[in-house]
Design a protein around this motif. Structure first.
Motif, mmCIF file in Angstrom:
data_model
loop_
_atom_site.group_PDB
_atom_site.id
_atom_site.type_symbol
_atom_site.label_atom_id
_atom_site.label_comp_id
_atom_site.label_asym_id
_atom_site.label_seq_id
_atom_site.Cartn_x
_atom_site.Cartn_y
_atom_site.Cartn_z
ATOM 1 N N UNK A 39 10.080 -7.919 -6.803
ATOM 2 C CA UNK A 39 10.496 -6.603 -7.259
ATOM 3 C C UNK A 39 9.727 -5.561 -6.449
ATOM 4 N N UNK A 97 8.834 -15.995 -6.893
ATOM 5 C CA UNK A 97 9.328 -14.649 -7.255
ATOM 6 C C UNK A 97 8.185 -13.890 -7.916
ATOM 7 N N UNK A 120 6.991 -10.370 -9.903
ATOM 8 C CA UNK A 120 7.469 -9.200 -10.645
ATOM 9 C C UNK A 120 6.299 -8.583 -11.408
ATOM 10 N N UNK A 150 5.706 -15.242 -10.965
ATOM 11 C CA UNK A 150 4.414 -14.710 -11.415
ATOM 12 C C UNK A 150 4.513 -13.229 -11.728
ATOM 13 N N UNK A 151 3.883 -12.840 -12.808
ATOM 14 C CA UNK A 151 3.752 -11.429 -13.157
ATOM 15 C C UNK A 151 2.447 -10.926 -12.544
#
Lengths: 195, 195
Positions: free
Chosen positions: B11, B120, B122, B176-177
């Motif tokens: 993102x 990914x 975000x 992963x955040x």
């Protein structure tokens, strides 16, 4: 003070429950999975199987027809009654101390109540199909059909009560493919992130 | 023999590019991000800015109107022409040796060609909003509006060319955040999974 809780959502057959147990064992904290079911059963008066089943049907039947829903998991009042009990039990467990909670929308229930590490475990069809046959044996339905069925139901149940998309990366701190990463390694990564 | 490649989708503002660079540095392998853009520019004759922009618009305009699409990123032929160049360059880079590739649907392009670790990254709106103001400065649009806009475009572009849902956990080995986990720790986890 807020306890640190690990919530694990998982696709059927991905090994999420096994990972939850391993993590809890390594960290020396309780893992609520079947124990959660037992507590909900004791409190509600319904059987564990009934609750297990109800946890995978969205009330109102936007996925399955109202008729087939009613025949399988009782009327929406039952589902809502169970949801309230589940909600209270999960909240109490998180207040009691650090723990791992597998499934049952714990990530959503605890969103403002506990310091959660929100994990989602998934794996591809082949990995899960082999696993469920090994763990739960053969059934009349093919393992692939069973998986598709369960996936749909879990997603619908989650969507119904949380209004969040199940399996959307942005809803979790961490999502792991247990098929490519391996179950033990998934457990290690989760433990590494728990402080 | 297939090379091991790390693909990072992210993102806007989540720090995916920074994580990619850190991972590559730690592992001693190249990271293709701006270099990729330069290569596509050199091969296509378009400017880097044009390509950057085109990479975030879905041709055909199912997100934005056909008119506004055409006025911003050229006609669909240009987009398809760029996609082909991008496709070939990413394939060549993966054949050359182990590397990290950030964005540009590399996970999809390499799905049958390389042994990929598909990541990914975000983070929540607040974390990303603060980060983009710090990294790229203020703009006329609010940071939140810029993020929503970029997210929509990236998702649409990804969907158009790959027919896969951007940000769906099941499309990646690991998501992963970066906001809750931290950028350095994200890099460590990715390095730990790379063999």
């Amino acid at each position: 003070m807020k306890n640190r809780v690990i919530t694990i959502s998982c696709e059927f057959g991905s090994g999420g429950r096994t990972i939850g147990k391993k993590v809890a064992e390594k960290l020396g904290i309780p893992c609520y999975d079947n124990e959660l079911l037992q507590k909900i059963a004791a409190e509600s008066g319904f059987s564990e199987n009934y609750i297990k089943d109800a946890g995978e049907y969205a009330p109102g039947g936007f996925l399955v027809s109202a008729f087939s829903h009613a025949s399988r998991s009782g009327n929406p009042n039952n589902a809502d009654y169970l949801w309230k009990i589940q909600y209270n039990i999960i909240t109490e467990l998180a207040e009691k101390g650090p723990c791992v909670i597998v499934g049952r929308c714990a990530d959503y229930i605890l969103r403002d109540k506990a310091d959660c590490l929100r994990v989602f475990i998934h794996a591809d069809m082949q990995f899960r199909a082999e696993r469920i046959v090994k763990e739960y044996g053969e059934r009349e339905q093919s393992p692939e059909q069973r998986l598709r069925d369960k996936d749909k139901r879990r997603a619908a149940y989650h969507r119904f009560y949380t209004d969040m998309k199940w399996g959307r990366a942005q809803n979790y701190d961490l999502t792991l493919n247990s098929g490519t990463i391996g179950i033990d390694r998934c457990a290690d990564i989760i433990c590494g992130l728990y402080e």
